[in-house]
Scaffold this motif. Structure first.
Motif, PDB file in Angstrom:
ATOM      1  N   LEU A   1       9.963  21.211 -58.469  1.00 13.82           N
ATOM      2  CA  LEU A   1      10.881  21.216 -57.321  1.00 13.82           C
ATOM      3  C   LEU A   1      10.765  22.537 -56.557  1.00 13.82           C
ATOM      4  O   LEU A   1      10.761  22.543 -55.315  1.00 13.82           O
ATOM      5  CB  LEU A   1      12.318  20.998 -57.798  1.00 13.82           C
ATOM      6  CG  LEU A   1      12.658  19.589 -58.279  1.00 13.82           C
ATOM      7  CD1 LEU A   1      13.970  19.586 -59.056  1.00 13.82           C
ATOM      8  CD2 LEU A   1      12.750  18.620 -57.091  1.00 13.82           C
ATOM      9  N   ALA A   2      10.671  23.654 -57.281  1.00 17.35           N
ATOM     10  CA  ALA A   2      10.491  24.945 -56.620  1.00 17.35           C
ATOM     11  C   ALA A   2       9.182  24.967 -55.845  1.00 17.35           C
ATOM     12  O   ALA A   2       9.112  25.472 -54.716  1.00 17.35           O
ATOM     13  CB  ALA A   2      10.519  26.069 -57.655  1.00 17.35           C
ATOM     14  N   ASP A   3       8.134  24.406 -56.436  1.00 13.87           N
ATOM     15  CA  ASP A   3       6.834  24.338 -55.778  1.00 13.87           C
ATOM     16  C   ASP A   3       6.907  23.508 -54.497  1.00 13.87           C
ATOM     17  O   ASP A   3       6.289  23.859 -53.477  1.00 13.87           O
ATOM     18  CB  ASP A   3       5.809  23.749 -56.745  1.00 13.87           C
ATOM     19  CG  ASP A   3       4.403  23.725 -56.173  1.00 13.87           C
ATOM     20  OD1 ASP A   3       3.780  24.790 -56.127  1.00 13.87           O
ATOM     21  OD2 ASP A   3       3.940  22.634 -55.768  1.00 13.87           O
ATOM     22  N   ARG A   4       7.663  22.421 -54.508  1.00 19.81           N
ATOM     23  CA  ARG A   4       7.816  21.599 -53.299  1.00 19.81           C
ATOM     24  C   ARG A   4       8.556  22.380 -52.208  1.00 19.81           C
ATOM     25  O   ARG A   4       8.192  22.320 -51.025  1.00 19.81           O
ATOM     26  CB  ARG A   4       8.579  20.309 -53.597  1.00 19.81           C
ATOM     27  CG  ARG A   4       7.815  19.296 -54.425  1.00 19.81           C
ATOM     28  CD  ARG A   4       8.537  17.947 -54.451  1.00 19.81           C
ATOM     29  NE  ARG A   4       8.248  17.157 -53.245  1.00 19.81           N
ATOM     30  CZ  ARG A   4       9.135  16.816 -52.323  1.00 19.81           C
ATOM     31  NH1 ARG A   4      10.396  17.226 -52.436  1.00 19.81           N
ATOM     32  NH2 ARG A   4       8.797  16.094 -51.280  1.00 19.81           N
ATOM     33  N   TYR A   5       9.592  23.110 -52.597  1.00 18.88           N
ATOM     34  CA  TYR A   5      10.286  23.960 -51.624  1.00 18.88           C
ATOM     35  C   TYR A   5       9.298  24.945 -50.996  1.00 18.88           C
ATOM     36  O   TYR A   5       9.261  25.112 -49.768  1.00 18.88           O
ATOM     37  CB  TYR A   5      11.400  24.758 -52.311  1.00 18.88           C
ATOM     38  CG  TYR A   5      12.756  24.089 -52.364  1.00 18.88           C
ATOM     39  CD1 TYR A   5      13.314  23.458 -51.257  1.00 18.88           C
ATOM     40  CD2 TYR A   5      13.517  24.117 -53.538  1.00 18.88           C
ATOM     41  CE1 TYR A   5      14.575  22.872 -51.316  1.00 18.88           C
ATOM     42  CE2 TYR A   5      14.778  23.530 -53.606  1.00 18.88           C
ATOM     43  CZ  TYR A   5      15.301  22.913 -52.494  1.00 18.88           C
ATOM     44  OH  TYR A   5      16.543  22.329 -52.549  1.00 18.88           O
ATOM     45  N   MET A   6       8.516  25.603 -51.840  1.00 19.33           N
ATOM     46  CA  MET A   6       7.596  26.625 -51.344  1.00 19.33           C
ATOM     47  C   MET A   6       6.560  26.029 -50.390  1.00 19.33           C
ATOM     48  O   MET A   6       6.262  26.583 -49.335  1.00 19.33           O
ATOM     49  CB  MET A   6       6.885  27.298 -52.519  1.00 19.33           C
ATOM     50  CG  MET A   6       7.824  27.906 -53.548  1.00 19.33           C
ATOM     51  SD  MET A   6       8.619  29.423 -53.022  1.00 19.33           S
ATOM     52  CE  MET A   6       7.385  30.604 -53.505  1.00 19.33           C
ATOM     53  N   THR A   7       6.026  24.883 -50.771  1.00 22.13           N
ATOM     54  CA  THR A   7       4.984  24.241 -49.965  1.00 22.13           C
ATOM     55  C   THR A   7       5.505  23.833 -48.599  1.00 22.13           C
ATOM     56  O   THR A   7       4.873  24.092 -47.564  1.00 22.13           O
ATOM     57  CB  THR A   7       4.425  23.016 -50.707  1.00 22.13           C
ATOM     58  OG1 THR A   7       3.865  23.434 -51.957  1.00 22.13           O
ATOM     59  CG2 THR A   7       3.359  22.322 -49.877  1.00 22.13           C
ATOM     60  N   HIS A   8       6.661  23.203 -48.573  1.00 17.43           N
ATOM     61  CA  HIS A   8       7.181  22.654 -47.317  1.00 17.43           C
ATOM     62  C   HIS A   8       7.860  23.691 -46.433  1.00 17.43           C
ATOM     63  O   HIS A   8       8.004  23.484 -45.219  1.00 17.43           O
ATOM     64  CB  HIS A   8       8.161  21.517 -47.614  1.00 17.43           C
ATOM     65  CG  HIS A   8       7.511  20.273 -48.150  1.00 17.43           C
ATOM     66  ND1 HIS A   8       7.223  20.100 -49.480  1.00 17.43           N
ATOM     67  CD2 HIS A   8       7.068  19.154 -47.522  1.00 17.43           C
ATOM     68  CE1 HIS A   8       6.647  18.929 -49.666  1.00 17.43           C
ATOM     69  NE2 HIS A   8       6.536  18.335 -48.498  1.00 17.43           N
ATOM     70  N   LEU A   9       8.278  24.807 -47.024  1.00 17.18           N
ATOM     71  CA  LEU A   9       9.005  25.816 -46.243  1.00 17.18           C
ATOM     72  C   LEU A   9       8.151  27.032 -45.887  1.00 17.18           C
ATOM     73  O   LEU A   9       8.616  27.920 -45.166  1.00 17.18           O
ATOM     74  CB  LEU A   9      10.250  26.281 -47.015  1.00 17.18           C
ATOM     75  CG  LEU A   9      11.326  25.225 -47.255  1.00 17.18           C
ATOM     76  CD1 LEU A   9      12.452  25.791 -48.116  1.00 17.18           C
ATOM     77  CD2 LEU A   9      11.898  24.693 -45.932  1.00 17.18           C
ATOM     78  N   GLN A  10       6.922  27.075 -46.358  1.00 20.35           N
ATOM     79  CA  GLN A  10       6.076  28.250 -46.146  1.00 20.35           C
ATOM     80  C   GLN A  10       5.903  28.582 -44.665  1.00 20.35           C
ATOM     81  O   GLN A  10       5.931  29.752 -44.264  1.00 20.35           O
ATOM     82  CB  GLN A  10       4.711  28.045 -46.791  1.00 20.35           C
ATOM     83  CG  GLN A  10       3.785  29.251 -46.688  1.00 20.35           C
ATOM     84  CD  GLN A  10       4.351  30.487 -47.357  1.00 20.35           C
ATOM     85  OE1 GLN A  10       4.717  30.448 -48.528  1.00 20.35           O
ATOM     86  NE2 GLN A  10       4.425  31.605 -46.621  1.00 20.35           N
ATOM     87  N   GLN A  11       5.720  27.565 -43.839  1.00 26.22           N
ATOM     88  CA  GLN A  11       5.485  27.829 -42.416  1.00 26.22           C
ATOM     89  C   GLN A  11       6.691  28.491 -41.752  1.00 26.22           C
ATOM     90  O   GLN A  11       6.540  29.229 -40.773  1.00 26.22           O
ATOM     91  CB  GLN A  11       5.137  26.535 -41.684  1.00 26.22           C
ATOM     92  CG  GLN A  11       6.205  25.470 -41.707  1.00 26.22           C
ATOM     93  CD  GLN A  11       5.812  24.253 -40.891  1.00 26.22           C
ATOM     94  OE1 GLN A  11       5.558  24.350 -39.688  1.00 26.22           O
ATOM     95  NE2 GLN A  11       5.756  23.090 -41.543  1.00 26.22           N
TER      96      GLN A  11
END
Length: 437
Positions: free
Chosen positions: A321-331
């Motif tokens: 879940l943390a990885d999904r946050y990071m991936t989708h919010l990086q931009q």
């Protein structure tokens, strides 16, 4: 990852690489997992036929959620876990062994196996464990303990209960943990202990902290109450403190905690303080002047065992879940709107904490709830040296922690717990993006 001939203990570093392997499409069934109780449900999950990382690790909803709560208590324990806990309680109740009993020894042994520690002292709470560890380390009236100011009140309360005086140290702005380079300026002739906190599940820079502590001959006690499962826990300290509060990554159904160490004499001292000052293996024969009634109850140990088999699986879910946050919010971090936590292998993601760079943190929190029905949180809203207490007014009015204070105004916790669904997480991100943009 380890070689094919080695089994994974599934602490944070190994889960970190395991997730990346699974995302790359490597067969889950090829993973060799240690046969510790904490890994039981993870092994079962990875061995499912046609394993799919999202489908088998994360929960889904049939419809889009109308609301997302930050930490819904009724979803912190699954129906399957409830059944396991009920069975554990049914096993204990007929014996009448609610306080002392055989489950305590088994619980301690499983914690020791998971963390690769020689001595585990299971206690009635994480706070009690910390008080006892501080006392066993020699902290007494007027002794100073160096610690951060952005932790839960239990950390400072344990120091005060042991007779010590908190000395607040500034933090690293990216990890939110104690900044090693700030420690030496806090050391005085009265310094008795250094107490770094694994905040939100993140391991501090323990190697650097230990190096400074060794130079001055000061023991280190890790407040690891939020980070069970993190790699190298207690490796660079006298001991580490755990909490099994129901909100933690591994929780009982009440209060419980532990002290873990490799130091046998320190372990003995802790056990004496933990139970009325009694000499070990002697019935009601005091060795210390006094002690506490602070051992874990047999009933809570049985419940902890029932829930422990889900720990590594739940920690992997938190990581994903943390990885999904990071991936989708990086931009949005790239655009300077937010600051994401670091994706490192020394983190068990008890909480997911971002910083609001563009805009007012409190307004972002309020608008996400008002317009999108997404609940976020400021987990520790008041810093220790800003509390409105007589102690603070008398002793900390002039304490300045510029990084701690600056970061604190920006920090915001997003929902993250094993039962959070993909659709709920997507709604959280959509709300955040809409508000900060």
């Amino acid at each position: 990852m380890k070689t094919a001939s080695e089994n994974l203990t599934c602490t944070s570093k190994e889960l970190f690489f395991l997730l990346h392997d699974l995302k790359d499409g490597k067969p889950a069934g090829d993973c060799r997992i240690d046969d510790t109780l904490a890994n039981q449900k993870l092994k079962e999950t990875l061995q499912q036929d046609k394993f799919d990382i999202t489908a088998n690790l994360l929960n889904r909803m049939d419809t889009s959620p109308s609301r997302v709560d930050f930490l819904p208590l009724h979803r912190l324990i699954t129906e399957e876990e409830v059944e396991d806990v009920i069975e554990a309680v049914k096993d204990v109740l007929p014996t009448g062994q609610f306080t002392s009993g055989s489950y305590i020894g088994v619980f301690k042994a499983e914690i020791a196996a998971l963390l690769r520690k020689n001595h585990v002292m299971a206690s009635s709470s994480g706070t009690d464990a910390m008080i006892i560890a501080l006392k066993a380390a020699g902290v007494g009236q007027g002794d100073e303990v160096i610690m951060p100011a952005n932790s839960f009140a239990a950390t400072e309360n344990a120091v005060l209960a042991a007779g010590g005086t908190p000395v607040f140290c500034d933090i690293d702005p990216d990890t939110f943990c104690m900044e090693p380079s700030e420690i030496e300026a806090c050391i005085t002739m009265k310094t008795k202990c250094i107490l770094p906190v694994h905040l939100y599940g993140k391991r501090p820079d323990m190697e650097a902290i230990a190096q400074i502590a060794d130079e001055f001959g000061i023991p280190v006690i890790e407040d690891a109450c939020q980070s069970i499962g993190v790699s190298n826990l207690g490796k660079n300290s006298l001991c580490a403190i755990l909490s099994f509060n129901p909100y933690k990554n591994l929780g009982t159904c009440g209060k419980a905690g532990a002290i873990v160490t490799d130091n046998p004499s320190f372990a003995s001292a802790c056990m004496e303080y933990m139970y009325h000052g009694f000499e070990l293996n002697q019935k009601n024969k005091k060795k210390a002047d006094y002690g506490f009634n602070a051992k874990i109850d047999n009933l809570q140990a049985a419940i902890g065992l029932a829930r422990m088999k889900y720990l590594s699986l739940n920690n992997l879910k938190r990581l994903y879940l943390a990885d999904r946050y990071m991936t989708h919010l990086q931009q949005y971090e790239d655009r300077g709107l937010i600051k994401l936590p670091q994706m490192t292998d020394d983190q068990v993601w008890h909480l997911f904490t971002i910083k609001i760079i563009n805009g007012n943190r409190d307004q972002v929190k309020d608008m996400m709830l008002k317009f999108h029905h997404v609940q976020t949180d400021i987990y520790y809203p008041i810093l220790s040296h800003h509390q409105n207490t007589p102690l603070v007014k008398a002793n900390y009015q002039h304490t300045s922690l510029p990084v701690t204070e600056s970061v604190h105004k920006q920090m915001l916790q997003l929902p993250l717990y094993p039962a959070l669904t993909v659709e709920e997480q997507d709604k959280v991100m959509e709300a955040l993006i809409d508000v900060v943009s």
